[in-house]
Design a protein around this motif. Structure first.
Motif, PDB file in Angstrom:
ATOM      1  N   ILE A 250       0.872  -1.185   0.000  1.00  0.00           N
ATOM      2  CA  ILE A 250       0.000   0.000   0.000  1.00  0.00           C
ATOM      3  C   ILE A 250       0.907   1.234   0.000  1.00  0.00           C
ATOM      4  O   ILE A 250       1.713   1.419   0.924  1.00  0.00           O
ATOM      5  CB  ILE A 250      -0.923   0.031   1.233  1.00  0.00           C
ATOM      6  N   ILE A 251       0.787   2.037  -1.016  1.00  0.00           N
ATOM      7  CA  ILE A 251       1.606   3.257  -1.113  1.00  0.00           C
ATOM      8  C   ILE A 251       0.731   4.445  -0.733  1.00  0.00           C
ATOM      9  O   ILE A 251      -0.209   4.800  -1.462  1.00  0.00           O
ATOM     10  CB  ILE A 251       2.169   3.431  -2.533  1.00  0.00           C
ATOM     11  N   ARG A 252       1.027   5.044   0.427  1.00  0.00           N
ATOM     12  CA  ARG A 252       0.290   6.220   0.896  1.00  0.00           C
ATOM     13  C   ARG A 252       0.880   7.488   0.279  1.00  0.00           C
ATOM     14  O   ARG A 252       2.062   7.779   0.464  1.00  0.00           O
ATOM     15  CB  ARG A 252       0.349   6.322   2.420  1.00  0.00           C
ATOM     16  N   MET A 253       0.068   8.249  -0.447  1.00  0.00           N
ATOM     17  CA  MET A 253       0.553   9.453  -1.127  1.00  0.00           C
ATOM     18  C   MET A 253      -0.057  10.734  -0.570  1.00  0.00           C
ATOM     19  O   MET A 253       0.181  11.819  -1.104  1.00  0.00           O
ATOM     20  CB  MET A 253       0.249   9.355  -2.627  1.00  0.00           C
ATOM     21  N   SER A 254      -0.803  10.624   0.504  1.00  0.00           N
ATOM     22  CA  SER A 254      -1.468  11.815   1.041  1.00  0.00           C
ATOM     23  C   SER A 254      -0.487  12.819   1.628  1.00  0.00           C
ATOM     24  O   SER A 254      -0.801  14.002   1.754  1.00  0.00           O
ATOM     25  CB  SER A 254      -2.497  11.406   2.109  1.00  0.00           C
ATOM     26  N   GLN A 255       0.725  12.342   2.030  1.00  0.00           N
ATOM     27  CA  GLN A 255       1.728  13.235   2.616  1.00  0.00           C
ATOM     28  C   GLN A 255       2.739  13.717   1.587  1.00  0.00           C
ATOM     29  O   GLN A 255       3.696  14.411   1.934  1.00  0.00           O
ATOM     30  CB  GLN A 255       2.477  12.506   3.746  1.00  0.00           C
ATOM     31  N   LEU A 256       2.559  13.343   0.330  1.00  0.00           N
ATOM     32  CA  LEU A 256       3.510  13.710  -0.721  1.00  0.00           C
ATOM     33  C   LEU A 256       3.240  15.147  -1.167  1.00  0.00           C
ATOM     34  O   LEU A 256       2.154  15.478  -1.637  1.00  0.00           O
ATOM     35  CB  LEU A 256       3.369  12.748  -1.905  1.00  0.00           C
ATOM     36  N   GLY A 257       4.247  15.989  -1.005  1.00  0.00           N
ATOM     37  CA  GLY A 257       4.053  17.399  -1.318  1.00  0.00           C
ATOM     38  C   GLY A 257       4.198  17.726  -2.791  1.00  0.00           C
ATOM     39  O   GLY A 257       3.444  18.521  -3.342  1.00  0.00           O
ATOM     40  N   MET A 258       5.199  17.124  -3.462  1.00  0.00           N
ATOM     41  CA  MET A 258       5.466  17.480  -4.853  1.00  0.00           C
ATOM     42  C   MET A 258       5.608  16.217  -5.685  1.00  0.00           C
ATOM     43  O   MET A 258       6.198  15.232  -5.241  1.00  0.00           O
ATOM     44  CB  MET A 258       6.750  18.312  -4.954  1.00  0.00           C
ATOM     45  N   LEU A 259       5.076  16.269  -6.898  1.00  0.00           N
ATOM     46  CA  LEU A 259       5.172  15.146  -7.823  1.00  0.00           C
ATOM     47  C   LEU A 259       5.373  15.706  -9.220  1.00  0.00           C
ATOM     48  O   LEU A 259       4.610  16.563  -9.677  1.00  0.00           O
ATOM     49  CB  LEU A 259       3.889  14.303  -7.773  1.00  0.00           C
ATOM     50  N   ASP A 260       6.448  15.263  -9.895  1.00  0.00           N
ATOM     51  CA  ASP A 260       6.655  15.680 -11.276  1.00  0.00           C
ATOM     52  C   ASP A 260       6.513  14.487 -12.206  1.00  0.00           C
ATOM     53  O   ASP A 260       6.189  13.368 -11.776  1.00  0.00           O
ATOM     54  CB  ASP A 260       8.006  16.379 -11.441  1.00  0.00           C
ATOM     55  N   ALA A 261       6.746  14.701 -13.505  1.00  0.00           N
ATOM     56  CA  ALA A 261       6.550  13.639 -14.485  1.00  0.00           C
ATOM     57  C   ALA A 261       7.482  12.466 -14.233  1.00  0.00           C
ATOM     58  O   ALA A 261       7.093  11.304 -14.389  1.00  0.00           O
ATOM     59  CB  ALA A 261       6.751  14.195 -15.897  1.00  0.00           C
ATOM     60  N   THR A 262       8.717  12.759 -13.815  1.00  0.00           N
ATOM     61  CA  THR A 262       9.665  11.685 -13.521  1.00  0.00           C
ATOM     62  C   THR A 262       9.173  10.844 -12.355  1.00  0.00           C
ATOM     63  O   THR A 262       9.232   9.610 -12.389  1.00  0.00           O
ATOM     64  CB  THR A 262      11.053  12.268 -13.206  1.00  0.00           C
ATOM     65  N   GLY A 263       8.689  11.511 -11.309  1.00  0.00           N
ATOM     66  CA  GLY A 263       8.182  10.784 -10.160  1.00  0.00           C
ATOM     67  C   GLY A 263       6.964   9.947 -10.502  1.00  0.00           C
ATOM     68  O   GLY A 263       6.839   8.787 -10.069  1.00  0.00           O
ATOM     69  N   ALA A 264       6.044  10.509 -11.298  1.00  0.00           N
ATOM     70  CA  ALA A 264       4.854   9.762 -11.696  1.00  0.00           C
ATOM     71  C   ALA A 264       5.229   8.559 -12.557  1.00  0.00           C
ATOM     72  O   ALA A 264       4.690   7.458 -12.389  1.00  0.00           O
ATOM     73  CB  ALA A 264       3.891  10.680 -12.452  1.00  0.00           C
ATOM     74  N   HIS A 265       6.166   8.767 -13.486  1.00  0.00           N
ATOM     75  CA  HIS A 265       6.619   7.653 -14.331  1.00  0.00           C
ATOM     76  C   HIS A 265       7.288   6.575 -13.486  1.00  0.00           C
ATOM     77  O   HIS A 265       7.094   5.368 -13.728  1.00  0.00           O
ATOM     78  CB  HIS A 265       7.585   8.190 -15.385  1.00  0.00           C
ATOM     79  N   THR A 266       8.063   6.973 -12.498  1.00  0.00           N
ATOM     80  CA  THR A 266       8.718   5.997 -11.615  1.00  0.00           C
ATOM     81  C   THR A 266       7.690   5.204 -10.828  1.00  0.00           C
ATOM     82  O   THR A 266       7.839   3.987 -10.641  1.00  0.00           O
ATOM     83  CB  THR A 266       9.682   6.728 -10.659  1.00  0.00           C
ATOM     84  N   LEU A 267       6.636   5.867 -10.339  1.00  0.00           N
ATOM     85  CA  LEU A 267       5.579   5.143  -9.626  1.00  0.00           C
ATOM     86  C   LEU A 267       4.902   4.113 -10.532  1.00  0.00           C
ATOM     87  O   LEU A 267       4.591   2.995 -10.099  1.00  0.00           O
ATOM     88  CB  LEU A 267       4.541   6.132  -9.092  1.00  0.00           C
ATOM     89  N   ALA A 268       4.666   4.488 -11.794  1.00  0.00           N
ATOM     90  CA  ALA A 268       4.070   3.534 -12.736  1.00  0.00           C
ATOM     91  C   ALA A 268       5.001   2.344 -12.949  1.00  0.00           C
ATOM     92  O   ALA A 268       4.552   1.182 -12.997  1.00  0.00           O
ATOM     93  CB  ALA A 268       3.776   4.233 -14.060  1.00  0.00           C
TER      94      ALA A 268
END
Length: 547
Positions: A467-485
């Motif tokens: 379970i990946i909790r993202m409610s405390q994540l302040g910033m997300l860019d395209a690299t971060g989103a691609h890495t999560l995928a």
């Protein structure tokens, strides 16, 4: 759309509300304008000479650009004209392309600044870190001082050499039998400017030093160089000739001048807004005003103008509240052009060199330097490198390098504070909970931290559900989103179910566009509630243990 554009454009134009305080403050504004005009006269002459375009061009710039920027600018108390930083940039351009190129490059730079204001780039100055600004100021002060060394020794500056090298060459090869006269004038001017405020602060020390030194030079027939002939009237406006070859050659110089004009003007306006009770300034309108001011100055044979921090500070301290004070400052200098060019022509060049040398020292705040050096290593490094590059290489490159260094260390700090924390499942433990990894993402998932966080997330063996909790994540860019995928695809390929919990609304569109939903086993694995996510995870573990 047209109505919105018209509204935006009208915001950048002068309006009656600019003078709302005039009925209550006109006396103070007039006195402040006279005071600033007296202070600005020797500086305008000195900066004109220092830049290589001549004292007359400096005076014309203070008159024309000063009044245009006062009317169209975004600050109520900003005073504009020739400055030391602009003189530093112009000097090599004059040496390389000739004085005839200045009118064209001034108009080009003004047009670029005007376009920046219309397109809303005025707020970009807020991205320049404080240590970079102070390092730039320190470097400018050092260059202004070094540029005056040839005039202080009564010789021409060596051509084709950088300012520090030229200053050292002059000192090393000085003819002391003649240099002592000009050096004596410099020392006298410096002594008057330093000592006079101790006697009476209301007396304009720079003007007094220049006037007294000029009288002494004339009375004792000191053989020192003087300003010489000045225009007895404003020249007629003339559109500079621009052929394609000249435009290509000068475009780079115009961009550098425009960048400096925008940065210096916005910084000065920001300082003025902090000092004055007249309220905030409009950065976009300030760029519009400064762009128009430089374009007008170029048409009349002047040099590029910027907001002048020192003169603006004098204006505020003198009680100015409206734009009338800056307009009066320009009118006073206009009177000098038409009524007093004869006496002004007799001013020794070494006297103006002394004024600029003292001014350069006053630009430096030792307490500010101590604060920056004693803050963090990254800020101290950005400050030092910006100052060194400003003195030894190029002003615009110095700001760029300083911003890059500050940005690098800021991103490194953000990356270090980004982490993956495995949390215990809330509530009473149930069989199979050890096969569920509840991971909380803190900080930022961006290009500087994505790979490290990916390793941390995928490095949990013997689990069936993550379970990946993202409610405390302040910033997300395209690299971060691609890495999560990629993380989701990798874990799902290994038979581990991935549940994404608590995606913030501002991150959802980016994750959807990158393909995070496609990477999950089921679209229902995007869950908002932690309790629902844990219940769903336990159901997966139960099916795995008790099929």
């Amino acid at each position: 759309m047209i109505t919105k554009a018209a509204g935006q454009l009208s915001r950048l134009l002068p309006r009656l509300s600019d003078y709302a305080d005039l009925p209550r403050s006109w006396r103070r504004d007039i006195l402040a304008g006279i005071t600033v005009g007296v202070v600005a006269l020797p500086l305008a002459l000195a900066f004109g000479i220092s830049s290589g375009v001549g004292a007359g061009a400096g005076l014309v710039t203070a008159v024309i650009a000063g009044v245009v920027a006062a009317i169209f600018g975004g600050s109520h108390v900003q005073v504009s004209g020739p400055t030391g930083a602009m003189a530093v940039v112009l000097a090599p351009i004059v040496a390389q392309h000739g004085i005839g190129s200045i009118a064209l490059v001034t108009v080009l730079a003004g047009a670029i600044v005007l376009a920046a204001g219309i397109t809303g780039l005025g707020r970009a100055v807020t991205f320049i870190p404080w240590p970079v600004i102070e390092g730039f100021t320190l470097g400018i002060a050092a260059i202004i001082f070094l540029q005056q060394v040839p005039a202080a020794f009564g010789v021409e500056a060596p051509s084709g050499r950088r300012t520090p090298v030229a200053a050292w060459t002059v000192v090393a090869g000085a003819e002391w039998s003649s240099a002592w006269r000009t050096l004596a004038v410099v020392v006298f001017v410096a002594a008057v400017m330093v000592g006079l405020p101790r006697v009476h602060r209301a007396i304009p020390e720079s003007l007094t030093a220049v006037v007294v030194s000029t009288l002494l030079v004339v009375a004792f027939h000191f053989p020192v160089g003087t300003i010489g002939t000045l225009p007895a009237h404003l020249p007629a406006p003339l559109v500079p000739h621009a052929d394609p070859a000249a435009l290509r050659t000068l475009l780079g110089a115009a961009v550098a001048i425009a960048a400096l004009a925008a940065i210096e003007s916005l910084l000065s306006a920001r300082v003025a807004a902090a000092m004055s009770p007249t309220g905030p300034y409009d950065p976009d309108r300030e760029l519009v005003g400064q762009g128009l001011a430089s374009m007008a100055s170029g048409l009349f044979g002047g040099m590029p103008a910027t907001g002048a921090i020192a003169r603006t500070a004098v204006n505020v301290r003198s009680g100015a509240r409206t734009r009338l004070s800056a307009i009066v400052h320009s009118l006073l200098l206009l009177g000098v052009v038409y009524l007093a060019t004869g006496p002004v022509a007799a001013i020794p060049l070494s006297a103006l060199a002394g004024v600029l040398m003292v001014t350069s020292f006053r630009m430096i705040s030792l307490s500010t330097v101590a604060k920056i050096v004693g803050s963090t290593r990254s800020d101290a490094l950005a400050f030092t490198l910006t100052a060194v590059v400003t003195v030894c290489f190029d002003l615009i490159e110095a700001v760029e390098i300083g911003i890059l260094i500050a940005a690098f260390f800021a991103l490194r700090t953000v990356a270090r504070r980004s982490s993956v924390v495995r949390e215990d499942l809330p509530g009473p433990a149930q069989p199979g909970d050890e096969r569920i990894a509840l991971l909380r993402l803190d900080g930022a998932m961006f290009f500087g931290a994505a790979e490290r966080l990916s390793t941390a997330i995928t490095n949990y063996p013997d689990v069936s559900v993550v379970i990946i909790r993202m409610s405390q994540l302040g910033m997300l860019d395209a690299t971060g989103a691609h890495t999560l995928a990629e993380i989701a695809e990798d874990l799902e390929a290994r038979g581990v179910t991935v549940i994404i919990k608590g995606v913030r609304p501002e991150h959802m569109a980016l994750l959807a566009n990158i393909g995070i939903v496609d990477a999950l086993r089921h679209e229902n694995h995007l869950i908002d509630s932690l309790d629902d996510a844990i219940a769903h995870a336990r159901s997966h573990v139960a099916r795995a243990v008790y099929p």
